[in-house]
Design a protein around this motif. Structure first.
Motif, mmCIF file in Angstrom:
data_model
loop_
_atom_site.group_PDB
_atom_site.id
_atom_site.type_symbol
_atom_site.label_atom_id
_atom_site.label_comp_id
_atom_site.label_asym_id
_atom_site.label_seq_id
_atom_site.Cartn_x
_atom_site.Cartn_y
_atom_site.Cartn_z
ATOM 1 N N SER A 1 0.854 -1.186 0.000
ATOM 2 C CA SER A 1 0.000 0.000 0.000
ATOM 3 C C SER A 1 0.886 1.232 0.000
ATOM 4 O O SER A 1 1.853 1.302 0.754
ATOM 5 N N ALA B 1 0.329 3.798 1.390
ATOM 6 C CA ALA B 1 0.189 4.397 2.722
ATOM 7 C C ALA B 1 0.833 3.536 3.805
ATOM 8 O O ALA B 1 0.682 3.828 4.988
ATOM 9 N N ASP C 1 2.944 2.340 6.590
ATOM 10 C CA ASP C 1 3.683 3.224 7.493
ATOM 11 C C ASP C 1 5.182 2.952 7.536
ATOM 12 O O ASP C 1 5.979 3.872 7.712
ATOM 13 N N LYS D 1 4.306 11.234 10.219
ATOM 14 C CA LYS D 1 3.089 10.702 9.590
ATOM 15 C C LYS D 1 1.947 11.663 9.887
ATOM 16 O O LYS D 1 1.760 12.064 11.034
ATOM 17 N N ILE E 1 -5.083 5.756 8.797
ATOM 18 C CA ILE E 1 -4.265 5.609 7.596
ATOM 19 C C ILE E 1 -3.689 6.974 7.257
ATOM 20 O O ILE E 1 -4.385 7.987 7.323
ATOM 21 N N SER E 2 -2.439 7.011 6.876
ATOM 22 C CA SER E 2 -1.780 8.297 6.661
ATOM 23 C C SER E 2 -2.349 9.042 5.459
ATOM 24 O O SER E 2 -2.676 8.442 4.438
ATOM 25 N N LYS E 3 -2.466 10.347 5.614
ATOM 26 C CA LYS E 3 -2.775 11.224 4.487
ATOM 27 C C LYS E 3 -1.498 11.501 3.703
ATOM 28 O O LYS E 3 -1.515 11.663 2.485
ATOM 29 N N ALA E 4 -0.405 11.579 4.434
ATOM 30 C CA ALA E 4 0.927 11.744 3.852
ATOM 31 C C ALA E 4 1.931 11.356 4.916
ATOM 32 O O ALA E 4 1.661 11.478 6.114
ATOM 33 N N SER E 5 3.077 10.865 4.479
ATOM 34 C CA SER E 5 4.147 10.534 5.427
ATOM 35 C C SER E 5 5.483 10.849 4.775
ATOM 36 O O SER E 5 5.603 10.918 3.549
ATOM 37 N N SER F 1 2.105 7.925 0.575
ATOM 38 C CA SER F 1 0.699 8.318 0.335
ATOM 39 C C SER F 1 0.547 9.433 -0.688
ATOM 40 O O SER F 1 -0.470 10.142 -0.682
ATOM 41 N N ARG G 1 -9.597 10.388 1.969
ATOM 42 C CA ARG G 1 -8.830 10.738 3.161
ATOM 43 C C ARG G 1 -8.296 12.161 3.132
ATOM 44 O O ARG G 1 -8.069 12.761 4.181
ATOM 45 N N ARG H 1 -2.054 17.343 0.666
ATOM 46 C CA ARG H 1 -0.912 16.417 0.679
ATOM 47 C C ARG H 1 0.360 17.104 0.183
ATOM 48 O O ARG H 1 1.440 16.936 0.755
#
Length: 280
Positions: free
Chosen positions: A109, A111, A113, A178, A187-191, A212, A257, A263
């Motif tokens: 995925s 996203a 982590d 994150k 779930i991350s929107k951005a990391s 993400s 999300r 983002r």
């Protein structure tokens, strides 16, 4: 009818994998099975295989078994702090007690982590298969070549991911953030994960990975090369130009999300913050 297998060794698991000829599903922790609605004619449960549940240092590289659960990684002194930081923000304690780092990779995925951290660590995914004599052979592939897209990995029908290999980067400056809807179980929107190394007032290495914001984790090696070799003063002068070049390449999407604009703004701010941290 579904056939279930519970091998005790990697060799046994690979034999089943080979005999089922691409009609098998590998499950270790199983925390994502229902989420992605995976099923298969044959299910191979690998959570009882001791060979993939070790963390050890070999020849200066850290080998993390694909079947080690997150909670055990958090307690292990060999695991880099930046990876622990990412793992600590994965789901809930209950999920961390069964979920594995190998599963996070194979789930593929954007996203995921742990993935931006593993990209920045130049991680290699080690796969196992059987040779003609029935012996286990291992092969390593860079993580950016292993993860091909959303839920797409370069794992062959007769292979199993056995370990993740990373190098010792204990003398690096590390950065991980994150951004999600809440602190945990989101779930991350951005990391963003980054590493940097300074020697004699110059940047000798830098690695930046964004999660993400694309179909895979995003990392631009050519832009990293433009940062490497700069002095702290030069970085101060070129910082805005560097950030702008990254933003030209990062093109996230709108989804349930978050928005693309949000983002992109987050990525810009996190990269800027990391570059500031290099200046001390």
């Amino acid at each position: 009818m579904v056939n279930a297998y519970y091998p005790k060794t990697l060799q046994e698991a690979l034999l089943v994998r080979k005999e089922t000829a691409g009609k098998s599903l590998i499950i270790c922790g199983g925390s994502d099975v229902m989420v992605v609605r995976k099923t298969a004619e044959n299910v191979i449960f690998i959570n009882q295989i001791a060979e993939i549940q070790k963390v050890e240092v070999n020849d200066g590289f850290l080998r993390i078994g694909a079947g080690v659960v997150y909670s055990d990684l958090l307690k292990n002194d060999l695991i880099p702090s930046i990876l622990k930081e990412a793992i600590s923000q994965i789901a809930s304690p209950a999920i961390r007690n069964v979920g594995t780092i190998g599963g996070n990779i194979c789930n593929a995925s954007p996203a995921g982590d742990s993935l931006p951290v593993l990209y920045s660590l130049n991680a290699k995914v080690e796969t196992a298969s059987l040779n003609e004599d029935g012996n286990v052979v291992l092969h390593q592939i860079p993580i950016q070549e292993f993860i091909l897209g959303i839920r797409k990995i370069a794992l062959k029908d007769h292979e199993i991911v056995s370990s993740i290999i990373i190098e010792d980067l204990s003398d690096y400056i590390t950065y991980y953030q994150k951004v999600g809807a809440r602190k945990s179980e989101a779930i991350s929107k951005a990391s963003f994960a980054a590493l940097g190394k300074l020697e004699g007032g110059k940047i000798t290495d830098v690695r930046n990975a964004f999660g993400s914001v694309g179909i895979t984790v995003v990392r631009f090696l050519d832009l990293e090369k433009e940062i490497i070799g700069l002095s702290i003063e030069q970085l101060k002068i070129k910082k805005e130009e560097i950030v702008s070049k990254y933003m030209e390449r990062i093109n996230p999407i709108d989804d349930q999300r978050s928005t693309a604009l949000y983002r992109k703004t987050v990525c810009k701010n996190l990269l800027s913050d990391f570059l500031e941290s290099l200046r001390g």
